[in-house]
Design a protein around this motif. Structure first.
Motif, PDB file in Angstrom:
ATOM      1  N   GLY A   9     -38.315 -43.606  74.012  1.00 43.35           N
ATOM      2  CA  GLY A   9     -37.509 -43.508  72.780  1.00 43.35           C
ATOM      3  C   GLY A   9     -36.111 -44.066  73.000  1.00 43.35           C
ATOM      4  N   GLN A  10     -35.529 -43.766  74.152  1.00 45.35           N
ATOM      5  CA  GLN A  10     -34.182 -44.259  74.434  1.00 45.35           C
ATOM      6  C   GLN A  10     -34.179 -45.779  74.563  1.00 45.35           C
ATOM      7  N   SER A  11     -35.218 -46.345  75.188  1.00 42.74           N
ATOM      8  CA  SER A  11     -35.218 -47.806  75.341  1.00 42.74           C
ATOM      9  C   SER A  11     -35.385 -48.468  73.965  1.00 42.74           C
ATOM     10  N   PHE A  12     -36.081 -47.807  73.093  1.00 47.42           N
ATOM     11  CA  PHE A  12     -36.258 -48.287  71.718  1.00 47.42           C
ATOM     12  C   PHE A  12     -34.915 -48.345  70.990  1.00 47.42           C
ATOM     13  N   PHE A  13     -34.179 -47.227  71.094  1.00 43.26           N
ATOM     14  CA  PHE A  13     -32.885 -47.136  70.402  1.00 43.26           C
ATOM     15  C   PHE A  13     -31.919 -48.137  71.005  1.00 43.26           C
ATOM     16  N   SER A  14     -31.909 -48.182  72.335  1.00 43.01           N
ATOM     17  CA  SER A  14     -30.927 -49.017  73.007  1.00 43.01           C
ATOM     18  C   SER A  14     -31.145 -50.497  72.697  1.00 43.01           C
ATOM     19  N   LEU A  15     -32.396 -50.888  72.518  1.00 43.75           N
ATOM     20  CA  LEU A  15     -32.641 -52.310  72.233  1.00 43.75           C
ATOM     21  C   LEU A  15     -32.691 -52.596  70.731  1.00 43.75           C
ATOM     22  N   SER A  16     -32.263 -51.647  69.932  1.00 46.22           N
ATOM     23  CA  SER A  16     -32.174 -51.819  68.466  1.00 46.22           C
ATOM     24  C   SER A  16     -33.503 -52.230  67.844  1.00 46.22           C
ATOM     25  N   LEU A  17     -34.607 -51.654  68.354  1.00 44.71           N
ATOM     26  CA  LEU A  17     -35.921 -52.118  67.895  1.00 44.71           C
ATOM     27  C   LEU A  17     -36.365 -51.471  66.584  1.00 44.71           C
ATOM     28  N   GLY A  18     -37.201 -52.180  65.869  1.00 45.94           N
ATOM     29  CA  GLY A  18     -37.908 -51.586  64.729  1.00 45.94           C
ATOM     30  C   GLY A  18     -37.139 -51.530  63.426  1.00 45.94           C
ATOM     31  N   VAL A  19     -35.903 -52.044  63.393  1.00 43.25           N
ATOM     32  CA  VAL A  19     -35.150 -51.945  62.144  1.00 43.25           C
ATOM     33  C   VAL A  19     -34.666 -53.300  61.636  1.00 43.25           C
ATOM     34  N   GLY A  20     -35.219 -54.378  62.187  1.00 41.80           N
ATOM     35  CA  GLY A  20     -34.932 -55.701  61.624  1.00 41.80           C
ATOM     36  C   GLY A  20     -33.672 -56.383  62.141  1.00 41.80           C
TER      37      GLY A  20
END
Ligand code: PFF
Length: 454
Positions: free
Chosen positions: A221-232
């Motif tokens: 989850g943290q790597s997702f947030f940190s790489l700004s993923l999933g929100v365009g």
């Protein structure tokens, strides 16, 4: 609709902008406190694995869509899957960065206040509790945080309205190298403090018993947030990258810098935390409650050095937050300019107005609006929960399914191998394809369920 699109000036400009989006509060605020809560070095290992095996493929999937179409989120979906429901993914990813931006700007505003304090009165306290209550008192007042939120968002609007090259590219080109210099300086100071060695050990010597399912889900989850993923945002920034640039190199470069920055931030914060004899698992309050105490405490031995470090630290946070916030801002602006034909200036004003309002509600939810609850959460916590636990993962899942299962494989391969000119053979693509199709979707579902149940 054929239109002339402004593009980033070259590979380094593209990597700096993407890294600017990725490197933010997630690296300086969230990563260190999660390392502290989740068990130090063991969490770092999980984090490295998540970045490489999960988030890099997802990042590339989003980047490939943007680079292929040279369009914003909705335009990209209309080009690649015309007349289908995939356009809703485009719409979702216009809205979710606006929600994140609203509360992100509130935290950015707090950082501006802390920067101001470090420049003027400094932090003079002799117990951690005193800083925590000062922090609580500040965020629950209506006006101060609102003014800071307005300043933060207004500055973002100024940068975005100046355009891709003269606004976003120029700002990132100056800020990003500076951020690296600053965080390295802070790290050197932190490691040099008496008693810091225990903090360094904490980050380097893994305790494998800390590798638990919830730590694995938290690292993903943290790597997702940190790489700004999933929100365009990655999609939109990649759509400003020239066709002649290699998207794999750009993506891998960005992930490398994001990882590096998070690690340096960990080494900038944990050794100081140990040197001051503070619990590493302080949680989200770590940088706003614990660190000012550390600066105050260190100030009693070497007064001016720690005051300077405090200023540098909050400069780093404010600017790292800016570079991320402008990437979220740009998603909505790109949509309004390209799909609705608005001028950049008008589009910026509109996005500013909407996110300012939602952000103001988030800010007031620490004070006058604290009684307003959505599904049992305050407005701020609800927006955070909705985006980090739901919208980002859901958007990421759909992007992965889109590229892995819907998009033409030949087109994906063409992007990945830079039109077949990349020096490696097809094996690297095959690994990527496998991770994207078979590993990423169930992994995202695991993050989603873990967050939801937790
Ligand atoms: N990656 C940013 C950080 O680590 O602070 C946060 C973020 C930026 C999330 C942009 C989402 C986004 F679209």
């Amino acid at each position: 609709m054929e239109r002339r699109r402004e593009l980033f000036g070259g590979r380094s400009a593209a990597i700096l902008a993407l890294a600017g989006s990725a490197i933010g509060l997630g690296n300086i605020w969230r990563f260190p406190y999660m390392v502290g809560q989740m068990g130090g070095a063991a969490f770092i290992i999980l984090y490295l694995a998540s970045c490489l095996l999960l988030s890099l493929p997802i990042f590339l999937a989003e980047a490939i869509i943007g680079h292929r179409t040279h369009a914003g989120t909705i335009g990209a979906m209309e080009q690649l899957a015309p007349g289908t429901k995939w356009k809703w993914l485009g719409l979702l990813t216009v809205l979710s960065p606006m929600v994140i931006l609203s509360y992100y700007s509130v935290v950015g505003g707090w950082s501006i206040d802390y920067l101001w304090r470090s420049l003027t009165v400094g932090f003079h306290v002799d117990e951690v509790g005193a800083v925590s209550s000062a922090f609580g008192a500040f965020i629950s007042k209506p006006w101060g945080p609102l003014v800071c939120h307005t300043l933060f968002l207004g500055a973002c609007a100024g940068i975005v309205s100046a355009g891709i090259k003269s606004g976003i590219e120029r700002f990132n080109k100056i800020t990003m190298p500076l951020l690296f210099v600053l965080i390295v300086l802070i790290m050197v100071y932190s490691i040099s403090l008496p008693g810091a060695g225990a903090g360094v050990d904490y980050l380097l010597k893994p305790d494998f018993s800390k590798i638990t399912p919830s730590a694995i889900a938290a690292a993903m989850g943290q790597s997702f947030f940190s790489l700004s993923l999933g929100v365009g945002t990655i999609l939109t920034y990649s759509s400003y990258i020239h066709r002649k640039e290699n998207i794999l190199v750009t993506g891998a470069g960005t992930v490398f810098f994001d990882l590096l920055f998070a690690l340096i931030a960990g080494f900038a914060i944990m050794p100081a935390v140990f040197a001051a004899g503070i619990e590493p698992g302080a949680g989200p309050g770590l940088i706003f409650e614990t660190l000012p105490f550390i600066f105050a405490k260190m100030g009693t031995t070497v007064p001016w050095v720690s005051s300077v470090v405090a200023v540098l630290f909050f400069v780093t946070i404010v600017f790292a937050a800016f570079t991320s916030a402008i990437s979220m801002f740009e998603v909505g602006v790109a949509y309004l300019v390209e799909q609705k034909g608005l001028s950049r200036r008008r589009a910026t004003l509109l996005i500013f107005a909407v996110t300012w309002l939602l952000g103001a509600l988030c800010s007031l939810s620490f004070g006058p609006l604290s009684g307003v609850k959505i599904f049992g959460r305050t407005i701020f916590n609800f927006c955070d929960f909705l985006t980090s636990n739901f919208l980002m993962t859901f958007g990421g899942l759909l992007f992965v399914i889109f590229v892995g299962w819907k998009m033409d494989k030949a087109a994906v391969r063409d992007e990945f191998t830079h039109g077949g000119t990349a020096r490696f053979n097809g094996a690297v693509f095959d690994v990527f394809w496998f991770l994207l199709r078979y590993i990423a979707p169930p992994a995202i579902v695991v993050i989603f369920l873990t967050n939801f149940v937790a």
